[in-house]
Design an enzyme around this catalytic site. Structure first.
Site, PDB file in Angstrom:
ATOM      1  N   CYS A  91       0.811  -1.222   0.000  1.00  0.00           N
ATOM      2  CA  CYS A  91       0.000   0.000   0.000  1.00  0.00           C
ATOM      3  C   CYS A  91       0.843   1.269   0.000  1.00  0.00           C
ATOM      4  CB  CYS A  91      -0.945   0.006   1.193  1.00  0.00           C
ATOM      5  SG  CYS A  91      -2.155  -1.333   1.148  1.00  0.00           S
ATOM      6  N   HIS A 125      -3.580   7.255   0.783  1.00  0.00           N
ATOM      7  CA  HIS A 125      -3.791   5.930   0.201  1.00  0.00           C
ATOM      8  C   HIS A 125      -5.233   5.517   0.459  1.00  0.00           C
ATOM      9  CE1 HIS A 125      -3.866   1.699  -0.471  1.00  0.00           C
ATOM     10  NE2 HIS A 125      -3.871   1.408   0.826  1.00  0.00           N
ATOM     11  N   ASN A 170      -9.685  -0.518  -2.876  1.00  0.00           N
ATOM     12  CA  ASN A 170      -8.280  -0.371  -2.509  1.00  0.00           C
ATOM     13  C   ASN A 170      -7.425  -1.000  -3.607  1.00  0.00           C
ATOM     14  OD1 ASN A 170      -5.699  -0.596  -1.445  1.00  0.00           O
ATOM     15  ND2 ASN A 170      -6.368  -1.262   0.583  1.00  0.00           N
TER      16      ASN A 170
END
Length: 335
Positions: free
Chosen positions: A114, A262, A292
């Protein structure tokens, strides 16, 4: 000494839209349950045979290069961030070099999940600052959909992730008041197993073990996430690393024109927004549409925000990420 500036941005997402209602047909879940916990309404999944991590990265890169105003022959180096490479090895960086028809420049792969794009951006920034390279292509691209447990057993993780790619061209900037002012990177490996895909891996269950056991209940090759633990750590580390970047550049929270976090969970972003007392115009979220996309989430969101005119010359832009590893980081940019 130089600074690096973002000279061009691009992103690509598959056309195949998968809504929460679509998932409810194959998983015991529903739109309300998913939105309440994640804020996600839909995500994109590739159609097998049409897109890969590399091909999406190439499509995003072509847009970024065109917008940068430089020729692809002027690219000096490639940094590719992903947790989902086309092959176990080699990584996708060299495949991008091949598919874009670039000269034999170096290609580096970053595996920081991530926070991968922040790490990749930082690596590229250091190369440009020292004068070693002038134009670097930075890509974040992910295919999650083909590696998820798309059953009720895996719903806590599988509803979260989507596929997509984003890219940036970093170029040399001689005005030291502009461009990437600083980057800040951290890790805490003692929590590595709280968000993990355990297999295949040389240190544990390798392919031969999986094949030999042929166990339908083996979940080691599906993502595992301790959701509450990750959430609690994320909100702390996001705050710390944003403040670290501001302090390093003698900036205040009021100086932030745009925060691109993020896109892990809308609830995390909203928590950070409230903690820093930022308005909706100062934070950009698109997890509602894409889920995501790990290393791709920041460049996709950054590109969209820029395309919509939410980022202007002279703006202070903050990028921040936290994820598996645990790794986290931030970048402070003067646009």
């Amino acid at each position: 000494m130089y600074h690096s500036k973002i000279a061009g941005l691009g992103y690509y997402v598959p056309e195949n839209v998968v809504t929460n209602d679509d998932l409810s047909k194959i998983i015991d879940t529903n739109d309300e349950w998913i939105q309440e916990r994640t804020g996600i309404q839909e995500r994109r999944h590739i159609i097998k045979g049409e897109d890969t991590t590399t091909s999406m990265g190439v499509k995003a890169a072509k847009i970024a290069i065109e917008r940068s105003g430089i020729a692809k022959e002027d690219i000096d180096f490639i940094v590719f961030a992903t947790l989902s490479p086309d092959y176990y090895f080699p990584g996708p960086g060299v495949l991008v070099q091949r598919d874009l028809g670039l000269r034999t420049v170096g290609a580096l792969d970053v595996r920081n999940q991530c926070s991968g794009f922040i790490y990749a951006l930082s690596v590229a920034d250091q190369y440009i600052k020292t004068g070693m390279y002038k134009n670097i292509l930075v890509i974040g691209s992910e295919v999650h959909s083909t590696g998820l447990d798309m059953t009720t057993r895996g719903r806590g993780v599988s509803v979260i992730f989507g596929d997509g790619a984003g890219a940036a061209v970093l170029s040399r900037e001689e005005d030291l008041t502009k461009g990437i002012l600083s980057t800040h990177l951290h890790s805490e490996g003692q929590h590595a197993e709280e968000l993990i895909v355990k297999a295949p891996g040389m240190g544990g269950r390798w392919i031969t073990d999986i094949l030999a056991d042929n166990d339908p209940d083996d979940e080691s090759y599906f993502p595992y996430m301790n959701g509450q633990f990750v959430f609690k750590n994320a909100v702390v580390r996001f705050s710390e690393v944003i403040n670290e970047g501001l302090q390093a550049n003698n900036l205040q929270v009021s100086d932030i024109n745009m925060l691109i976090p993020h896109q892990a969970n809308l609830r995390i972003s909203q928590f950070i927004q409230k903690k820093f007392n930022l308005t909706d115009d100062q934070v950009y979220n698109n997890i509602q549409k894409y889920g995501n996309t790990t290393a791709a989430s920041i460049p996709i969101a950054l590109t969209e925000a820029w395309e919509k005119g939410k980022i202007k010359l002279g703006d202070t832009v903050v990028l921040a990420a936290f994820g598996s590893g645990f790794t986290w980081g931030s970048a402070i940019i003067k646009w």
